[in-house]
Design an enzyme around this catalytic site. Structure first.
Site: not given
Lengths: 85, 402
Positions: B162, B294, B305, B326, B331, B390
């Site tokens: 990501c 994010h 976050e 997003k 995403h 990830f």
């Protein structure tokens, strides 16, 4: 094999413990199973019983599937198996 | 040390087939997420996504090109064409060899893989098309952009899940800043909305089946999107000498690794990337008016976050705006940071902060100004774009208006 025994076997394998060390009152946290381990255990349960478990890792506590203890998981799996008929 | 500016932008994603359409959708808080139209959808539990709809590859590419271009390559080429046209550059002679391509993707030609696994395993075929390998390889998009526009310098693909496109854009920035290139075409692309691409995510049990609601207390997971965005990063003096229109300045970049867990994010790693980007940009934290988060809409990301931002910015965290687009474009995994950089440029240039749509209930663990549901007019001096992958790999970019 009884549903309860199979569920305990799956959880024990995930926790890397003997089945005798997994007690109904244990939570998954007690057994050292983290969020990734829970997801993997649920996958193993689905495969073993050919059922679909309603579980979202974003909200593990408020689903139709109670994972608060080993006993709760066994009861939830038994219900899903019975539902399947 | 050279200054680096952005002189072109291009995109295709669920919100629009180009930058103006996408920015308009972001301003209006439009949602690009809807029912997926893909093969075998009935065998998926997750049936929504931010798909590029009404897309006709034959309207853009000929038969020979389609045989070589996976969907993620096609998206990249369309985005690159728009970005390079806006920049006004043509790559000849010395500029051609001083310019390169660095792009992010996670799945590369996943549609090609999916279709061909199906052919050999499900349909039992023993023969596949000769171009499967050059079509599915992760660097196919970068290579085709390089060929199409004659960018002969440093060119490669970055895959950090990501964070891929933020890592890619950060590297492009560093290359120009250090004098290794004059122009870099950079960004990212993803086309994962096929049966295998969604089934794999479904397995992780982090996907929402109804909507992406970042920072909202009732959020229940992420929603996948697809598309590409690319940018022309250019050395400042080069851009100025030719009178180019400058969209924004890339001021700083930092990366970090949590070195913790393969899926669970850690606030400390995210915070180090944020403070690292500020230090690299030599920006006081009070200068940052907006952060494109994010903001995946998962339980784990959003609270981690927010904790990282709160800790990195101290009291200023309550003064800045942070939104997750997003909620609108989904995403895009390896392409997501690139589409999100468009919202950062809009904030700096147009003074419009893209909203976090789908926001329904405040979450005490995400107690920041997330610009809920409606875009806001605000003048901001500098912005950040966060990406936390990830694998615990974090990449944060700092931009400033010009």
């Amino acid at each position: 094999m009884r549903t309860a025994d199979k569920v305990i076997e799956i959880i024990a394998e995930q926790a890397m413990l003997d089945t005798a060390d997994v007690r109904p009152e244990h939570s998954l946290d007690d057994l050292g199973i983290d969020s990734l381990g829970i997801v993997e255990s649920i996958f193993a349960i689905e495969e073993a019983f050919d059922i679909s478990v309603p579980f979202n890792a974003n909200a593990p506590d408020d689903g139709a599937f109670d994972i608060s203890s080993v006993a709760a998981i066994i009861a939830a799996v038994e219900a899903l198996v019975a539902e399947k008929g | 040390m050279h200054r680096v500016v952005i002189t072109g932008a291009g995109t295709i994603n669920a919100l629009g087939a180009n930058v103006p359409e996408t920015l308009e959708a972001m301003r209006e808080g439009r949602c690009g997420i809807g029912p997926l139209q893909i093969r075998d959808i009935e065998r998926l539990q997750v049936q929504i996504g931010a798909q590029v709809r009404g897309y006709d590859e034959q309207a853009h590419f000929n038969r020979q090109q389609i045989a070589l271009y996976d969907r993620f390559t096609q998206f990249t080429l369309l985005a690159a064409k728009e970005a390079i046209a806006q920049s006004g550059l043509s790559f000849e002679g010395e500029l051609s060899v001083r310019s390169g391509v660095v792009l992010g993707t996670s799945g590369g030609g996943l549609n090609t893989q999916d279709e061909n696994y199906r052919a050999v395993y499900e349909e039992g075929k023993n023969r596949v098309h000769p171009f499967i390998v050059p079509k599915l390889m992760n660097n196919a998009a970068a290579s085709h952009v390089s060929m199409e526009f004659q960018l002969r310098g440093p060119s490669f693909t970055v895959a950090t899940a990501c964070a891929s496109s933020n890592h890619a854009m950060g590297l492009a920035f560093q290359m120009i800043r250090s004098g290794g290139a004059t122009v870099m075409l950079t960004g990212g692309s993803e086309a994962m909305l096929c049966f295998g691409g969604i089934k794999a995510w479904e397995g992780l049990r982090v996907m929402s089946r109804d909507a992406c609601r970042p920072f909202s207390a009732n959020r229940n997971g992420m929603v996948q999107g697809e598309g590409a965005a690319t940018f022309v990063f250019e050395e400042y003096e080069h851009a100025r000498a030719r009178g180019a229109e400058i969209l924004a300045e890339v001021l700083g970049f930092a990366m970090s690794s949590d070195a913790g867990d393969i899926v669970m994010p850690q606030a400390a790693g995210a915070e180090r990337a944020i403070t690292g980007a500020l230090a690299d940009a030599r920006l006081p934290r009070e200068a940052v008016g907006y952060i494109n988060a994010h903001g995946t809409g998962t339980a784990a990301n959003d609270k981690t976050e927010c904790a990282a931002v709160a800790h990195a910015f101290g009291p200023h965290a309550d003064a800045l705006m942070i939104s997750s687009t997003k909620s609108m474009h989904g995403h895009l995994i390896g392409g997501t940071g690139a589409v999100e950089l468009l919202a950062c440029i809009m904030a700096l240039r147009d003074g419009v902060i893209a909203p976090t749509i789908g926001y329904e209930e405040p979450d005490p663990e995400c107690a920041l100004d997330v610009v809920p549901n409606e875009a806001r007019e605000a003048k901001v001096e500098a912005v950040l774009s966060n990406a936390f992958a990830f694998g615990g790999l974090n990449a944060v970019i700092a931009l400033k208006g010009v």
